[in-house]
Motif scaffolding. Structure first.
Motif, PDB file in Angstrom:
ATOM      1  N   LEU A  97       0.770  -1.070   0.013  1.00 42.51           N
ATOM      2  CA  LEU A  97       0.096   0.105  -0.086  1.00 42.51           C
ATOM      3  C   LEU A  97       0.773   1.317  -0.155  1.00 42.51           C
ATOM      4  CD1 LEU A  97      -2.833   1.420   0.195  1.00 42.51           C
ATOM      5  CD2 LEU A  97      -2.493   1.254   2.742  1.00 42.51           C
ATOM      6  N   SER A  98       0.909   1.952  -1.043  1.00 44.57           N
ATOM      7  CA  SER A  98       1.764   3.374  -1.263  1.00 44.57           C
ATOM      8  C   SER A  98       1.066   4.498  -0.704  1.00 44.57           C
ATOM      9  CB  SER A  98       2.168   3.346  -2.694  1.00 44.57           C
ATOM     10  OG  SER A  98       3.054   1.972  -3.222  1.00 44.57           O
ATOM     11  N   ILE A  99       1.678   5.294   0.245  1.00 42.68           N
ATOM     12  CA  ILE A  99       1.024   6.428   0.636  1.00 42.68           C
ATOM     13  C   ILE A  99       1.944   7.481   0.498  1.00 42.68           C
ATOM     14  CG2 ILE A  99      -0.158   7.557   2.629  1.00 42.68           C
ATOM     15  CD1 ILE A  99      -0.489   4.444   3.612  1.00 42.68           C
ATOM     16  N   PHE A 125       1.856  -4.169   3.420  1.00 40.42           N
ATOM     17  CA  PHE A 125       3.105  -3.588   3.497  1.00 40.42           C
ATOM     18  C   PHE A 125       2.921  -2.181   3.341  1.00 40.42           C
ATOM     19  CE2 PHE A 125       7.009  -1.814   1.530  1.00 40.42           C
ATOM     20  CZ  PHE A 125       8.167  -1.973   2.857  1.00 40.42           C
ATOM     21  N   VAL A 126       3.116  -1.272   4.239  1.00 42.81           N
ATOM     22  CA  VAL A 126       2.864   0.096   3.981  1.00 42.81           C
ATOM     23  C   VAL A 126       4.125   0.844   3.633  1.00 42.81           C
ATOM     24  CG1 VAL A 126       2.191   2.319   4.988  1.00 42.81           C
ATOM     25  CG2 VAL A 126       0.915   0.159   5.848  1.00 42.81           C
ATOM     26  N   ASP A 127       4.149   1.397   2.352  1.00 44.87           N
ATOM     27  CA  ASP A 127       5.216   1.998   1.850  1.00 44.87           C
ATOM     28  C   ASP A 127       5.035   3.455   1.976  1.00 44.87           C
ATOM     29  OD1 ASP A 127       7.343   2.918   0.341  1.00 44.87           O
ATOM     30  OD2 ASP A 127       6.570   2.520  -1.606  1.00 44.87           O
ATOM     31  N   LEU A 128       5.521   4.239   2.872  1.00 39.28           N
ATOM     32  CA  LEU A 128       5.138   5.660   3.274  1.00 39.28           C
ATOM     33  C   LEU A 128       6.131   6.282   2.615  1.00 39.28           C
ATOM     34  CD1 LEU A 128       3.163   7.653   4.576  1.00 39.28           C
ATOM     35  CD2 LEU A 128       4.580   7.139   6.905  1.00 39.28           C
ATOM     36  N   SER A 129       5.655   7.500   1.720  1.00 43.34           N
ATOM     37  CA  SER A 129       6.700   8.488   1.267  1.00 43.34           C
ATOM     38  C   SER A 129       6.332   9.619   1.799  1.00 43.34           C
ATOM     39  CB  SER A 129       6.925   8.210  -0.150  1.00 43.34           C
ATOM     40  OG  SER A 129       5.920   8.527  -0.882  1.00 43.34           O
ATOM     41  N   LEU A 189      -6.484  11.464  -1.916  1.00 43.48           N
ATOM     42  CA  LEU A 189      -6.392  11.577  -3.455  1.00 43.48           C
ATOM     43  C   LEU A 189      -6.103  10.070  -3.791  1.00 43.48           C
ATOM     44  CD1 LEU A 189      -4.535  14.585  -4.469  1.00 43.48           C
ATOM     45  CD2 LEU A 189      -7.063  14.369  -4.046  1.00 43.48           C
ATOM     46  N   THR A 190      -6.938   9.481  -4.818  1.00 40.18           N
ATOM     47  CA  THR A 190      -6.912   8.094  -5.106  1.00 40.18           C
ATOM     48  C   THR A 190      -6.748   8.104  -6.984  1.00 40.18           C
ATOM     49  OG1 THR A 190      -9.200   7.617  -5.248  1.00 40.18           O
ATOM     50  CG2 THR A 190      -7.548   7.276  -3.219  1.00 40.18           C
ATOM     51  N   SER A 191      -6.534   6.885  -7.084  1.00 40.70           N
ATOM     52  CA  SER A 191      -6.641   6.790  -8.662  1.00 40.70           C
ATOM     53  C   SER A 191      -8.082   6.917  -9.285  1.00 40.70           C
ATOM     54  CB  SER A 191      -6.147   5.411  -9.118  1.00 40.70           C
ATOM     55  OG  SER A 191      -6.756   4.376  -8.622  1.00 40.70           O
ATOM     56  N   ASN A 192      -8.227   7.445 -10.383  1.00 42.57           N
ATOM     57  CA  ASN A 192      -9.554   7.674 -10.969  1.00 42.57           C
ATOM     58  C   ASN A 192     -10.318   6.324 -11.725  1.00 42.57           C
ATOM     59  OD1 ASN A 192     -11.922   8.974 -11.853  1.00 42.57           O
ATOM     60  ND2 ASN A 192     -10.854   9.729 -13.730  1.00 42.57           N
ATOM     61  N   PHE A 203      -7.571   1.457   4.013  1.00 41.85           N
ATOM     62  CA  PHE A 203      -6.995   2.508   4.661  1.00 41.85           C
ATOM     63  C   PHE A 203      -7.741   3.533   4.816  1.00 41.85           C
ATOM     64  CE2 PHE A 203      -4.015   6.125   4.394  1.00 41.85           C
ATOM     65  CZ  PHE A 203      -3.377   5.798   5.241  1.00 41.85           C
ATOM     66  N   ILE A 204      -8.563   4.032   3.710  1.00 40.44           N
ATOM     67  CA  ILE A 204      -9.348   5.120   3.930  1.00 40.44           C
ATOM     68  C   ILE A 204     -10.390   4.966   5.055  1.00 40.44           C
ATOM     69  CG2 ILE A 204     -11.090   6.487   2.548  1.00 40.44           C
ATOM     70  CD1 ILE A 204      -9.869   5.868  -0.016  1.00 40.44           C
ATOM     71  N   ASP A 205     -10.836   3.983   5.207  1.00 39.94           N
ATOM     72  CA  ASP A 205     -11.862   3.657   6.263  1.00 39.94           C
ATOM     73  C   ASP A 205     -11.239   3.833   7.646  1.00 39.94           C
ATOM     74  OD1 ASP A 205     -13.919   3.236   4.353  1.00 39.94           O
ATOM     75  OD2 ASP A 205     -13.842   1.015   4.521  1.00 39.94           O
TER      76      ASP A 205
END
Length: 218
Positions: A97-99, A125-129, A189-192, A203-205
């Motif tokens: 999960l890229s954030i 796996f949270v990929d936080l940038s 913001l997420t993909s369209n 994650f949003i919830d």
């Protein structure tokens, strides 16, 4: 494809009642009433267009059709049960999960809480940038302001969710009860796409649940 499949609950009721030769015992096994079992059996008999039981005084007997049907139902239910058990017992495949988050929001708020999310969803796996976009310093100065206030330099006007930890520890206090609604907003913001990936929706919830208290405030 499976146009002749009867209702699953009716099959479970039939299997239990046929094996135990009792609607009452079947109800106890499935945690429903005698009447509920009887209703499911009638539903299945109507679906099949033939009787499965002979109802005698204080006795339940399978018809010839019921005797033929029972082993096939038991095999099908056991197969479904085994497949479900195998699926549930397998370790979930790890997904990434890229954030991408604003610096102040991640350092002072998200990072201290992300372990809670990871413990709830260990297969993610949270990929936080941190921010690959232009920084709005009108918003990003909140972290510096909070640290200045903790150091005793002065007061600061900061979103409350940024300083919940400091408020609980007592290193910061609220000198006034009045609140101010900022014109600034945070957006997810997420993909369209019409339907979000499950990992994204999860994650949003989780995020909205954390903010639910503040969203209710005036």
């Amino acid at each position: 494809m499976f146009k002749d499949l009867p209702p699953l609950n009716a099959l479970r009721a039939f299997e239990s009642a046929a094996r135990l030769l009792s609607f009452t015992l079947a109800g106890k096994e499935l945690f429903v009433t005698h009447g509920a079992i009887s209703k499911q059996i009638k539903l299945l008999e109507a679906y099949l267009g033939l009787p499965l039981f002979i109802r005698l005084h204080r006795q339940l007997v399978l018809t010839d059709e019921g005797q033929r049907y029972l082993p096939h139902v038991q095999t099908a239910l056991q197969s479904l049960n085994n497949a479900t058990y195998d699926l549930k017992s397998q370790p979930l495949q790890t997904q990434t999960l890229s954030i991408n988050v604003l610096p102040s929001l991640s350092i002072n708020w998200l990072i201290p809480r992300i372990e809670e999310f990871k413990s709830q969803y260990p297969n993610l796996f949270v990929d936080l940038s941190i921010g690959d976009f232009p920084v709005d310093f009108a918003v990003e100065h909140f972290y510096m302001l909070s640290q200045a206030a903790v150091s005793g330099i002065g007061m600061a006007l900061i979103p409350r969710f940024f300083i919940e930890k400091e408020l609980k520890e007592g290193s910061l206090v609220l000198p006034f009860t009045h609140t101010f609604i900022s014109p600034y907003r945070y957006y997810i913001l997420t993909s369209n796409t019409k339907q979000l990936a499950l990992k994204t929706q999860v994650f949003i919830d989780w995020l909205l649940d954390l903010f639910s208290h503040y969203r209710k405030e005036p």
